[in-house]
Design an enzyme around this catalytic site. Structure first.
Site, PDB file in Angstrom:
ATOM      1  N   HIS A 148     -40.550  13.860 -64.286  1.00  0.00           N
ATOM      2  CA  HIS A 148     -41.189  15.068 -64.930  1.00  0.00           C
ATOM      3  C   HIS A 148     -42.649  14.565 -64.717  1.00  0.00           C
ATOM      4  O   HIS A 148     -43.476  15.409 -64.294  1.00  0.00           O
ATOM      5  CB  HIS A 148     -40.783  15.071 -66.132  1.00  0.00           C
ATOM      6  N   GLU A 192     -42.703  25.390 -63.971  1.00  0.00           N
ATOM      7  CA  GLU A 192     -42.450  24.057 -64.436  1.00  0.00           C
ATOM      8  C   GLU A 192     -42.429  23.093 -63.213  1.00  0.00           C
ATOM      9  O   GLU A 192     -41.524  23.213 -62.219  1.00  0.00           O
ATOM     10  CB  GLU A 192     -41.000  24.020 -65.080  1.00  0.00           C
ATOM     11  N   ASP A 194     -33.738  41.131 -63.168  1.00  0.00           N
ATOM     12  CA  ASP A 194     -34.245  41.383 -64.700  1.00  0.00           C
ATOM     13  C   ASP A 194     -33.790  39.905 -65.353  1.00  0.00           C
ATOM     14  O   ASP A 194     -32.709  39.921 -65.801  1.00  0.00           O
ATOM     15  CB  ASP A 194     -33.528  42.577 -65.117  1.00  0.00           C
ATOM     16  N   LYS A 252     -30.695  25.453 -70.933  1.00  0.00           N
ATOM     17  CA  LYS A 252     -31.969  25.745 -70.447  1.00  0.00           C
ATOM     18  C   LYS A 252     -32.037  25.020 -68.902  1.00  0.00           C
ATOM     19  O   LYS A 252     -32.689  25.620 -68.398  1.00  0.00           O
ATOM     20  CB  LYS A 252     -32.800  24.993 -71.482  1.00  0.00           C
TER      21      LYS A 252
END
Ligand code: MEV
Length: 438
Positions: free
Chosen positions: A392, A85, A295, A279
């Site tokens: 962004h 991202e 992991d 998130k």
């Protein structure tokens, strides 16, 4: 229509590629060449990667970036991040720099207990199985001694084992609930090996002592670690005087602090927002977890279950003002390791760990949590001020240009132009059209 294939895993890598590209692609040669282009030139490195998993055909790249200027408990770090991202590394670097001049991040590991369970059925009086377990506990634990030696020497091993009656959930369902410390290893293999030998010893003892159990046997269903790790916790925090916030949009530092707190309050109370808020935390957490060979599925599962421990999914972070000091903190479970697993096998994981000064597991927990907090702060700062799209889309500009097949000259010109203009797919398309006509 794909009819499937027998014995695919037994084919050589070249045969697999031949079959897959012929069976599934319009242009098999192009599909094959693409796979080959992503092979590493160094055959040793390629072999290592091929051996990580079954049926490996090629490599799948993700960028590894770094976020400098993290100050954690007074020590400077440059944090490796693996993420696709576009704005995440920039946001982490920005937040790190911001807090660098305000005392940096503080961090503490609250505990490092991991859990594993032997799930079994017993169709008898719960008191009998409880007293049977009490009587046989030393023998049940004894079977793990041999392969626990190393772990115990490193400060780990089984910390606690208890029998829990879960028959209110499922008839006859009980479990042996075992708590472990695994020192600097993630410890999944150690935990699962312990559990499997505990389970078979427990079953064997039950078979031999069927009189004590009044003829009711123990039926083991499965033995496996749990990725819910609410006792393997780390807390990261930052604080600064409210007046330290640089006035923006005509706001005072106080206005800004208030807005951040309001944003956190919404995430605490409202699940739709909480999931996105968290998130943002995981943008930072996962990127470091991946770079250090841990992991990320286990971490994701553990963190989100922790966020719902009250019965409602809620914010992982907290923010408040006390005596004119703004505080923000994040508490998350992180069952990670810095030895074993990929850490010794993957060259880039080794590189990332060396960049961090080869931390022990507790130090890595702190670094990961701090990156999560930095990311959360950066996201909220954008959300409550300029909005998220400005930064962004700026970072996304190169992706859009690449998707549109822009030349290097066009890219350079676009970067200059969009310093002063709002980025959108439409605006970039229009810019390229105009620029090409010149
Ligand atoms: C995007 O990857 C992450 C954010 O949506 C997080 C948030 O909303 O807090 C910006």
């Amino acid at each position: 229509m794909d009819k499937g294939i027998e014995g695919f895993s037994k084919l050589t890598k070249a045969q697999k590629i031949e079959w897959i590209t012929r069976a599934h692609f319009k242009n098999p040669e192009d599909a094959k060449n693409l796979l080959l282009n992503y092979w590493n030139n160094d055959s040793d490195i390629q072999k290592k990667h091929d051996e990580f998993i079954e049926n490996s055909l090629t490599n799948f790249y993700m960028p590894l970036g770094v976020a400098p200027n993290f100050l954690i408990n007074g020590k400077p770090y440059t944090v490796p991040m693996v993420i696709e991202e576009s704005s995440v590394v920039a946001a982490a670097s920005n937040a790190a720099k911001f807090w660098l001049n305000r005392g940096g991040f503080k961090d503490e590991v609250l505990d490092t207990l991991k859990v594993g369970q032997v799930h079994f059925l017993f169709n008898g009086d719960p008191e009998i199985i409880h007293s049977f377990f009490k009587k046989n506990k030393p023998q049940v634990l004894e079977v793990t001694e041999e392969f626990s030696k190393n772990m115990i020497r490193r400060g780990g091993g089984i910390q606690n084992i208890k029998l829990i009656d879960k028959s209110h959930l499922i008839p006859n369902y009980f479990q042996l609930h075992v708590e472990f410390k695994t020192a600097d290893a993630m410890g999944a293999n150690f935990i699962n090996s312990c559990l499997e030998s505990i389970a078979s010893k427990f079953k064997e003892l039950a078979q031999n002592d069927s009189k004590y159990l009044k003829g009711e046997g123990v039926e083991v269903v499965m033995s496996i670690l749990s990725n819910y790790a609410p006792k393997c916790l780390v807390r990261a925090s930052v604080k600064c005087p409210v007046s330290d916030f640089i006035p923006e949009n005509g706001w005072t530092g106080n206005d800004f602090a208030k807005k951040i707190i309001q944003a956190v309050e919404i995430a605490k109370k409202e699940s739709y927002r909480a999931v996105t808020h968290n998130k943002g935390v995981m943008n930072g957490v996962d990127a470091v977890v991946l770079a250090t060979g841990n992991d990320f599925r286990a971490i994701e599962a553990g963190v989100h279950s922790f966020a719902s421990k009250s019965g409602q999914y809620t914010s992982l972070s907290n923010a408040f003002v006390k005596n004119d000091i703004f505080h923000m903190e994040l508490v998350i479970p992180l069952a990670i390791g810095t030895i074993g697993g990929l850490t010794r096998l993957h060259p880039m994981v080794k590189w990332s760990l060396e960049l961090l000064g080869n931390p022990d597991a507790k130090t890595l927990m702190k670094i990961i949590a701090v990156t999560g907090l930095a990311q959360n702060f950066a996201a909220l700062r954008s959300l409550v001020t300029s909005g998220i799209q400005k930064g962004h889309m700026k970072m996304h500009l190169l992706n859009i240009l690449n998707q549109m097949g822009a030349s290097e000259d066009h890219k350079k010109a676009a970067i200059i132009y969009f310093k002063k203009h709002i980025v959108s797919v439409k605006a970039v398309g229009e810019f390229l059209k105009k620029y090409s006509l010149k």
